[in-house]
Design a protein around this motif. Sequence first.
Motif, PDB file in Angstrom:
ATOM      1  N   ILE A   1       0.867  -1.187   0.000  1.00  0.00           N
ATOM      2  CA  ILE A   1       0.000   0.000   0.000  1.00  0.00           C
ATOM      3  C   ILE A   1       0.906   1.242   0.000  1.00  0.00           C
ATOM      4  CG2 ILE A   1      -1.699   1.312   1.341  1.00  0.00           C
ATOM      5  CD1 ILE A   1      -2.633  -1.425   2.501  1.00  0.00           C
ATOM      6  N   ASP A   2       1.888   1.175   0.873  1.00  0.00           N
ATOM      7  CA  ASP A   2       2.928   2.220   0.942  1.00  0.00           C
ATOM      8  C   ASP A   2       4.202   1.523   1.413  1.00  0.00           C
ATOM      9  OD1 ASP A   2       2.870   1.946   3.708  1.00  0.00           O
ATOM     10  OD2 ASP A   2       1.670   3.741   4.070  1.00  0.00           O
ATOM     11  N   PRO A   3       5.294   2.230   1.691  1.00  0.00           N
ATOM     12  CA  PRO A   3       6.534   1.508   2.032  1.00  0.00           C
ATOM     13  C   PRO A   3       6.452   0.658   3.302  1.00  0.00           C
ATOM     14  CG  PRO A   3       7.007   3.793   1.459  1.00  0.00           C
ATOM     15  CD  PRO A   3       5.527   3.687   1.533  1.00  0.00           C
ATOM     16  N   VAL A   4       5.435   0.853   4.146  1.00  0.00           N
ATOM     17  CA  VAL A   4       5.396   0.070   5.387  1.00  0.00           C
ATOM     18  C   VAL A   4       4.146  -0.808   5.528  1.00  0.00           C
ATOM     19  CG1 VAL A   4       6.868   1.650   6.712  1.00  0.00           C
ATOM     20  CG2 VAL A   4       4.388   1.971   6.723  1.00  0.00           C
ATOM     21  N   ARG A   5       3.198  -0.696   4.613  1.00  0.00           N
ATOM     22  CA  ARG A   5       1.949  -1.451   4.784  1.00  0.00           C
ATOM     23  C   ARG A   5       1.656  -2.301   3.546  1.00  0.00           C
ATOM     24  NH1 ARG A   5       0.778   3.862   6.358  1.00  0.00           N
ATOM     25  NH2 ARG A   5       0.524   4.083   8.603  1.00  0.00           N
ATOM     26  N   TYR A   6       0.873  -3.339   3.797  1.00  0.00           N
ATOM     27  CA  TYR A   6       0.496  -4.184   2.659  1.00  0.00           C
ATOM     28  C   TYR A   6      -0.864  -4.805   2.918  1.00  0.00           C
ATOM     29  CZ  TYR A   6       1.956  -8.016   5.764  1.00  0.00           C
ATOM     30  OH  TYR A   6       2.099  -8.868   6.828  1.00  0.00           O
ATOM     31  N   ILE A   7      -1.489  -5.326   1.839  1.00  0.00           N
ATOM     32  CA  ILE A   7      -2.638  -6.214   2.035  1.00  0.00           C
ATOM     33  C   ILE A   7      -2.212  -7.602   1.576  1.00  0.00           C
ATOM     34  CG2 ILE A   7      -4.525  -4.539   1.913  1.00  0.00           C
ATOM     35  CD1 ILE A   7      -4.893  -5.309  -1.006  1.00  0.00           C
ATOM     36  N   GLY A   8      -2.766  -8.600   2.215  1.00  0.00           N
ATOM     37  CA  GLY A   8      -2.350  -9.955   1.843  1.00  0.00           C
ATOM     38  C   GLY A   8      -3.338 -10.980   2.318  1.00  0.00           C
ATOM     39  N   ASN A   9      -3.059 -12.221   2.014  1.00  0.00           N
ATOM     40  CA  ASN A   9      -3.911 -13.332   2.433  1.00  0.00           C
ATOM     41  C   ASN A   9      -3.341 -13.990   3.669  1.00  0.00           C
ATOM     42  OD1 ASN A   9      -5.917 -13.341   0.506  1.00  0.00           O
ATOM     43  ND2 ASN A   9      -4.702 -14.500  -0.942  1.00  0.00           N
ATOM     44  N   LYS A  10      -4.212 -14.596   4.447  1.00  0.00           N
ATOM     45  CA  LYS A  10      -3.757 -15.429   5.568  1.00  0.00           C
ATOM     46  C   LYS A  10      -3.146 -16.685   4.964  1.00  0.00           C
ATOM     47  CE  LYS A  10      -6.981 -15.061   9.455  1.00  0.00           C
ATOM     48  NZ  LYS A  10      -8.023 -15.844  10.114  1.00  0.00           N
ATOM     49  N   SER A  11      -1.936 -16.972   5.282  1.00  0.00           N
ATOM     50  CA  SER A  11      -1.352 -18.246   4.850  1.00  0.00           C
ATOM     51  C   SER A  11      -0.007 -18.420   5.539  1.00  0.00           C
ATOM     52  CB  SER A  11      -1.149 -18.276   3.337  1.00  0.00           C
ATOM     53  OG  SER A  11      -0.446 -19.444   2.987  1.00  0.00           O
ATOM     54  N   SER A  12       0.183 -19.565   6.192  1.00  0.00           N
ATOM     55  CA  SER A  12       1.452 -19.784   6.902  1.00  0.00           C
ATOM     56  C   SER A  12       2.521 -20.327   5.972  1.00  0.00           C
ATOM     57  CB  SER A  12       1.225 -20.785   8.034  1.00  0.00           C
ATOM     58  OG  SER A  12       0.782 -22.014   7.488  1.00  0.00           O
ATOM     59  N   GLY A  13       2.107 -20.930   4.858  1.00  0.00           N
ATOM     60  CA  GLY A  13       3.057 -21.587   3.951  1.00  0.00           C
ATOM     61  C   GLY A  13       3.290 -23.048   4.308  1.00  0.00           C
ATOM     62  N   LYS A  14       2.678 -23.504   5.423  1.00  0.00           N
ATOM     63  CA  LYS A  14       2.952 -24.874   5.902  1.00  0.00           C
ATOM     64  C   LYS A  14       2.606 -25.928   4.862  1.00  0.00           C
ATOM     65  CE  LYS A  14       2.171 -24.059  10.864  1.00  0.00           C
ATOM     66  NZ  LYS A  14       3.371 -24.534  11.523  1.00  0.00           N
ATOM     67  N   MET A  15       1.454 -25.773   4.183  1.00  0.00           N
ATOM     68  CA  MET A  15       1.022 -26.813   3.236  1.00  0.00           C
ATOM     69  C   MET A  15       1.987 -26.902   2.047  1.00  0.00           C
ATOM     70  SD  MET A  15      -1.319 -29.144   2.957  1.00  0.00           S
ATOM     71  CE  MET A  15      -0.305 -30.255   2.054  1.00  0.00           C
ATOM     72  N   GLY A  16       2.319 -25.747   1.481  1.00  0.00           N
ATOM     73  CA  GLY A  16       3.222 -25.745   0.320  1.00  0.00           C
ATOM     74  C   GLY A  16       4.603 -26.278   0.675  1.00  0.00           C
ATOM     75  N   PHE A  17       5.098 -25.893   1.851  1.00  0.00           N
ATOM     76  CA  PHE A  17       6.428 -26.375   2.256  1.00  0.00           C
ATOM     77  C   PHE A  17       6.392 -27.879   2.510  1.00  0.00           C
ATOM     78  CE2 PHE A  17       9.560 -22.894   2.974  1.00  0.00           C
ATOM     79  CZ  PHE A  17       8.809 -21.882   2.388  1.00  0.00           C
ATOM     80  N   ALA A  18       5.256 -28.370   3.021  1.00  0.00           N
ATOM     81  CA  ALA A  18       5.132 -29.822   3.233  1.00  0.00           C
ATOM     82  C   ALA A  18       5.176 -30.541   1.879  1.00  0.00           C
ATOM     83  CB  ALA A  18       3.834 -30.140   3.964  1.00  0.00           C
ATOM     84  N   VAL A  19       4.535 -29.957   0.868  1.00  0.00           N
ATOM     85  CA  VAL A  19       4.556 -30.582  -0.472  1.00  0.00           C
ATOM     86  C   VAL A  19       5.990 -30.588  -1.008  1.00  0.00           C
ATOM     87  CG1 VAL A  19       3.777 -30.378  -2.870  1.00  0.00           C
ATOM     88  CG2 VAL A  19       2.165 -29.948  -1.016  1.00  0.00           C
ATOM     89  N   ALA A  20       6.698 -29.479  -0.832  1.00  0.00           N
ATOM     90  CA  ALA A  20       8.086 -29.408  -1.324  1.00  0.00           C
ATOM     91  C   ALA A  20       8.959 -30.464  -0.646  1.00  0.00           C
ATOM     92  CB  ALA A  20       8.652 -28.009  -1.076  1.00  0.00           C
TER      93      ALA A  20
END
Length: 408
Positions: free
Chosen positions: A205-224
């Motif tokens: 949004i600006d240099p310090v803020r963002y919008i994003g999705n909830k996601s820990s990455g656990k599922m994708g890392f488990a697949v990797a």
Amino acid sequence: MLKNKKILVGVSGGIAIYKALDLISRLRKQGAEVRVVMTEHATKFINPTLFREISCNPVAVTLWDEQPEFYAEHIKLAEWADILVVAPATANVVGKMAHGLADDLLSSVALAIPVTKPILLCPAMNSNMYANVAVQDNLDELLVRENYFVVEPAEGVLACGTVGLGRLPEPQELLEHIDATLGEWYGDLVGRHILVTASGTREAIDPVRYIGNKSSGKMGFAVARAALSRGALVTLIAGPTKEVAPVEANVINVQSTQEMYDACLEAYPKVDVVIKAAAVADYAPAKVAKEKIKKNNEKLDLTLKKNPDILKELGRQKKKQILVGFAAETTKVLEYAKKKIKEKNLDFIVANDVSQPGAGFDVNTNIVKLIDKAGKVEELPQLTKDEVAHRILDKVLKIEKQNVSRKK
Ligand code: CTP
């Protein structure tokens, strides 16, 4: 791949020997059976009793034991093992293995390992010793042999005070290398290049803020991790996450959907399978403020623009690849998942209701349905994300087999 595997750990006399104890403990926790062969020099650092207790098996040191566990012990140990891992491997042991010398139990076992089994060497020594042409030539000589693998030592402060290349990597990294080597040798995904995306993307949004999705990455890392342990080559494109990347994956870190899009499209022609576990931000601020936005107004309107749909584009460009999508829904799971299969030209989708306890974000379990393009639904019970990852890969192999049969 580590579960029920028979791992023969050769321990030679280097200061990094203490890490071998932790490694063995970790291997056993993963369900591997471990036996240890120590060189005489190694026993000067640590008493074999400790290795016996950690491995829960007798430790072999010499060819001349009065009461060996087996007769022709070097042959029997080599027959028993699925893999020989030498950690730490000193310059002396590396040299002996390169030249086929067999003047103690460990070097004799190494010679007795048939070419049908992998040998993983984890050299650790002073950086000048490691850089020495003699050591490098010996390693090159070993790497010409098809069943030899080498884990490069890490850089850092060595026991002798030198800073440089020569440290034995940490036990968890060694464990991952062993797992991947077993996968490369015995796995059912050998020869496949799998692209996995993980975690959420962030839109500034600006240099310090963002919008994003909830996601820990656990599922994708488990697949990797699962794909590596079954022998696949893995490219992991990940948004910001606390998860630690598997050491053997080719990791590309991204922030925004556009960055993930560019990285995926670049990798796409080279891969056989795409598993798109990332929670991609569908919209991004139309304008990113150059400076931090100040809270001067009671209301702040953000205008968002639609991001590209990465998976849809991959579906459009699809040639030989197997495409797997994810659908994290809170309602009408099957209906929305089936729609996504069609719209994105997927082979199957992993659908879950993230409002269910035990499924979704930040937990180590998931409850998913695998739905294929023919509409067949496979409902999985609550499983760990590692188990779900393996079931996804099983399904990939099934589809690959069907595709091959259809072409005949
Ligand atoms: N996906 C993608 N690019 C996007 C949005 C989603 O590649 N811009 C991928 C996700 O990685 C996932 C699949 O498409 O594998 C479905 O994502 P999901 O967020 O469930 O669905 P959307 O297509 O975004 O639709 P909606 O948000 O309306 O449910």
